[in-house]
Design an enzyme around this catalytic site. Structure first.
Site, PDB file in Angstrom:
ATOM      1  CB  ILE A 118     -28.662 -44.540 -53.269  1.00  0.00           C
ATOM      2  CG1 ILE A 118     -27.986 -45.904 -53.461  1.00  0.00           C
ATOM      3  CG2 ILE A 118     -29.369 -44.483 -51.908  1.00  0.00           C
ATOM      4  CD1 ILE A 118     -26.907 -46.204 -52.441  1.00  0.00           C
ATOM      5  CB  CYS A 119     -31.893 -41.217 -52.221  1.00  0.00           C
ATOM      6  SG  CYS A 119     -32.939 -39.973 -51.452  1.00  0.00           S
ATOM      7  CB  THR A 120     -31.919 -37.108 -54.733  1.00  0.00           C
ATOM      8  OG1 THR A 120     -30.858 -37.080 -53.764  1.00  0.00           O
ATOM      9  CG2 THR A 120     -33.252 -36.821 -54.041  1.00  0.00           C
ATOM     10  CB  THR A 138     -36.145 -40.366 -57.109  1.00  0.00           C
ATOM     11  OG1 THR A 138     -35.130 -39.687 -56.346  1.00  0.00           O
ATOM     12  CG2 THR A 138     -37.346 -39.435 -57.279  1.00  0.00           C
TER      13      THR A 138
END
Length: 331
Positions: A118-120, A138
């Site tokens: 998730i995300c970074t 990302t």
């Protein structure tokens, strides 16, 4: 999976691997979203647990510490391993990660576990070597840094998530919800995923990508904005609306209008109008008994054939299948 003899559900096991400086919302997203996924008998379809390297506490970006009940050994038995986003540490600074984390992620991937970020959290997967040669995404704000640290990854910062043959990555923060719902839909179908989405009070899926959310300079004067014209167009989805009509309503040249429109929405006028018509058609299919021909006319597609072609291209299903998903026939 379901054990036919005992008729009991064996939940799909998910390990959430939290590293230092974990993003609080990202950490809670898997347990919240997957926790709402139930079968028709209300049995849980997923079991979500949190682990950290060595089972040690880690700091979150939300001002609290995570006190896990498991170490990395949890990744050795999980069906899916999820890495939430982080806002600091070696993966974000120099593109490296703890060798024990690398070994755990690679071992899980090699035995066939699904790997997600998730995300970074994508920085962690990339540092472990799991994204080389793959398409991934990302948070758009970290795209340049990601490319600099991991040039071997095919980064696409304009999408909400990427599913690349068992390794899945998502964009910033809320896109983790989109990814989790995508996984539920893949595992158990649209009905279960839509039920989870409604329980979480989020849309079952979102059209478009991160381009809609990238920071852009705000127009200096409201007179140069396109919001009023967008609302005008929404009221006329059933009518032919050309680019020159939109520009004329906004009292701009076509070129100026297109530039302003894209800067405010992340889409071209044609893409935006198609998205609005699709959303309206979906709403009509979900909430009315109009025929497909009538839906096509009301949404501005003109003919049922055009609506079917667009639904197949954009959503992967025909209108009738979409309607049955949201309005299943009573048993």
């Amino acid at each position: 999976m379901r054990n036919n003899r005992a008729m009991t559900v064996v939940p799909h096991r998910i390990a959430v691997l939290a590293l230092d400086c974990v993003v609080g919302l990202d950490l809670g997203t898997p347990s919240q979203v997957f926790g709402t996924a139930r079968d028709d008998d209300r049995a849980a379809l997923y079991a979500v647990e949190v682990c950290t390297p060595g089972g040690r506490p880690v700091r979150s970006t939300a001002g609290f510490q995570v006190l896990p009940e498991h170490g990395l050994e949890l990744t050795g038995t999980a069906d899916t391993v999820i890495v939430p986003g982080i806002h600091d540490g070696p993966p974000m600074v120099d593109g490296t990660v703890d060798p024990d984390v690398t070994a755990a992620l690679r071992a899980a991937h090699e035995r066939g576990a699904r790997i997600m970020s998730i995300c970074t959290g994508a920085f962690v997967l990339a540092a472990a070597g799991l994204l080389d040669g793959r398409r991934a995404t990302t948070h758009w704000a970290y795209a340049d840094r990601f490319r600099r640290l991991h040039p071997a990854v095919d980064l696409d910062p304009d999408v909400l998530f990427v599913d690349s043959d068992g390794v899945l990555t998502s964009a910033g923060v809320a896109a983790g919800i989109d990814l989790c719902l995508h996984v539920i839909r893949t595992d158990h179908g649209s009905t279960v995923a839509n039920r989870s989405a409604r329980r979480c009070v989020v849309p079952p899926w979102r059209d478009g990508g991160q381009a809609q959310y990238i920071e852009r300079p705000v127009p200096r004067a409201t007179a140069t904005g396109t919001a009023a014209t967008r609302e005008w167009a929404r009221q006329r989805l059933h009518e032919p609306v050309a680019l020159r009509d939109l520009a004329a309503h906004a009292r701009m040249s076509v070129r100026t209008f297109t530039r302003h429109f894209r800067s405010e929405t992340g889409l071209s006028p044609a893409q935006w109008l198609l998205q609005q018509r699709t959303d309206h058609a979906r709403l009509l299919l979900e909430t009315t008994d109009l025929t497909v021909d009538q839906v096509a006319r009301h949404a501005g597609f003109g003919t049922a054939a055009a609506l079917r072609q667009h639904f197949h291209h954009r959503l992967g299903v025909p209108p009738t299948t979409y309607r049955h998903t949201f309005r299943p026939h009573p048993h």
